[in-house]
Motif scaffolding. Sequence first.
Motif, PDB file in Angstrom:
ATOM      1  N   VAL A   1     -20.541 -23.144  -1.977  1.00  0.00           N
ATOM      2  CA  VAL A   1     -19.511 -23.919  -1.276  1.00  0.00           C
ATOM      3  C   VAL A   1     -18.121 -23.289  -1.376  1.00  0.00           C
ATOM      4  O   VAL A   1     -17.201 -23.721  -0.677  1.00  0.00           O
ATOM      5  N   LYS A   2     -17.944 -22.281  -2.226  1.00  0.00           N
ATOM      6  CA  LYS A   2     -16.677 -21.562  -2.299  1.00  0.00           C
ATOM      7  C   LYS A   2     -16.940 -20.184  -2.869  1.00  0.00           C
ATOM      8  O   LYS A   2     -17.944 -19.968  -3.566  1.00  0.00           O
TER       9      LYS A   2
ATOM     10  N   LYS B   1      -8.177 -33.920   2.424  1.00  0.00           N
ATOM     11  CA  LYS B   1      -9.595 -33.569   2.589  1.00  0.00           C
ATOM     12  C   LYS B   1      -9.807 -32.185   1.990  1.00  0.00           C
ATOM     13  O   LYS B   1     -10.025 -31.186   2.679  1.00  0.00           O
TER      14      LYS B   1
ATOM     15  N   GLN C   1     -12.114 -30.705   0.468  1.00  0.00           N
ATOM     16  CA  GLN C   1     -13.379 -29.959   0.619  1.00  0.00           C
ATOM     17  C   GLN C   1     -13.369 -29.014   1.811  1.00  0.00           C
ATOM     18  O   GLN C   1     -14.107 -28.035   1.837  1.00  0.00           O
TER      19      GLN C   1
ATOM     20  N   VAL D   1     -20.569 -28.619   1.544  1.00  0.00           N
ATOM     21  CA  VAL D   1     -19.716 -29.176   0.498  1.00  0.00           C
ATOM     22  C   VAL D   1     -20.604 -29.768  -0.585  1.00  0.00           C
ATOM     23  O   VAL D   1     -21.788 -30.029  -0.385  1.00  0.00           O
ATOM     24  N   ARG D   2     -20.015 -29.993  -1.731  1.00  0.00           N
ATOM     25  CA  ARG D   2     -20.734 -30.500  -2.907  1.00  0.00           C
ATOM     26  C   ARG D   2     -20.335 -31.938  -3.170  1.00  0.00           C
ATOM     27  O   ARG D   2     -19.153 -32.262  -3.255  1.00  0.00           O
ATOM     28  N   THR D   3     -21.315 -32.806  -3.292  1.00  0.00           N
ATOM     29  CA  THR D   3     -21.024 -34.199  -3.605  1.00  0.00           C
ATOM     30  C   THR D   3     -20.680 -34.322  -5.084  1.00  0.00           C
ATOM     31  O   THR D   3     -20.835 -33.376  -5.861  1.00  0.00           O
TER      32      THR D   3
END
Length: 468
Positions: A147-148, A245, A247, A286-288
């Motif tokens: 995610v990054k 936001k 994310q 994205v990561r929850t």
Amino acid sequence: MKIKIIVSFVLFIQMNVYSLAASPYIEGKSDVINVKEAQLNSAYWVDLHEKKRVNDNIVLIDKKGVSQFNQQVMQSNSHVVDPLAMPKVLTKAQLTHHINTISAVPSSDRFYYDGHKLADKEFNAYRDNVNIPAVLEQNNVRWGLVVKRTSLRTFPTTDRVFNRGMDTDLDRFQETAVFPGEAIAVLHESKDQKWYLVQSYNYLAWVLKEDVALGGKEIVHDFVRNTNFLMITGDKVFTTFVPNKVQVSEIQLDMGVKLPLISKQDYIAHLYGQNPFASYIVQLPVRTSKGMLDFLPAMIAKSKDTHIGYLPFTKQNIIKQGFKFLGERYGWGHDYNGRDCTGFVGEIYKTFGLLMPRNSGQQGNASYGKNIDFTAESSNQEKLNAISQLEIGDLIYIPGHVVMYLGDDNGEPYIIHDVKGLAYYNEDKKYYKGTLNGVSVTPLLPLHLSETKSYIDTIYNIKKIRLN
């Protein structure tokens, strides 16, 4: 009297500011041998080849060929794999082997920044965190997406360590990087529960859990196999800023990242308070809060350096892509938010859809592409003969390094490469040793690795990226 002094001082400042503003920019001298300012521009090399009537816009490998090339790489080289093809279960022996492969205690001494030498105590702590006692007889493999941009590490730690030479640019626990949208197989978890052992398409190492999101294999598969995607073709592109936001706001996307495109039908009027008509909308992983995979739309302005689908694999595009990194600081194992010599090459070729092994030896010794191999008995004249036949984008391998051929200018071959050192014999026959520490254009022939070894002396392979 004071008023006159103040007025005179103000006039003096104004005259000097005007003088500075009006002064033309003058390029200073450089210790980089035989490179002129004009050569530090991709247009110079494009124009040079056009003058020689070289057609730089012929597609060298088409879309179907890209898939065939990647299959050849995977079939002929164990260092490039499909993470989604990993088995669902690893035995105790298999997983233990994977852990020990990446997290072995080095045979050479290692030191912290303060000069403290790592002893058994420190290495035992790192080895303890790789969590071998938690390995079961049968171990389920999970999958996810990055995610990054984040580092892959030798051990599950952010500690930086160096060799005896104490070159603090070279963190010996730094292996490489992975980027947003890359698929990974998750094999194991560290004892402190902060790290995953993961397999990316070209590396096995430890990554921080917070930088990846776990998801179903089918979901990950559909994401990475989506044929309607936006390719990042600039050195670094950022998603559009979004208030509140985090994310999806200003996420860094490096060259070679690809993200599925989303139709604007559902966002005709606005997205996050902005009209997206002048942007691309991409699906961003994205990561929850529980570490699971989710997706959110993100915007990338159309002014950014991107391309729908893979770039056509042409010589002109190879030149242009290489120069987009010019001047970026060298980063061992993708450290310093940059890249090293093979990262430089790998990211360029990823924009065409072409995958390669991570390390220079893995690339240079592999059979994919069209190769000219040299042995210890090969003469320098044989190598020079081969160099005279090089084409734009061909790769030249010396121990621990790879360079990309740019072209011949006035009888001298030039290269572009991400390189740390600079050494050559000057006009007075004296050995000069300096530094480049970044993506640089240089002539090939004068460069040396040491006082007794030139680049030419040590070339062991020249590789042309083509279908076999």
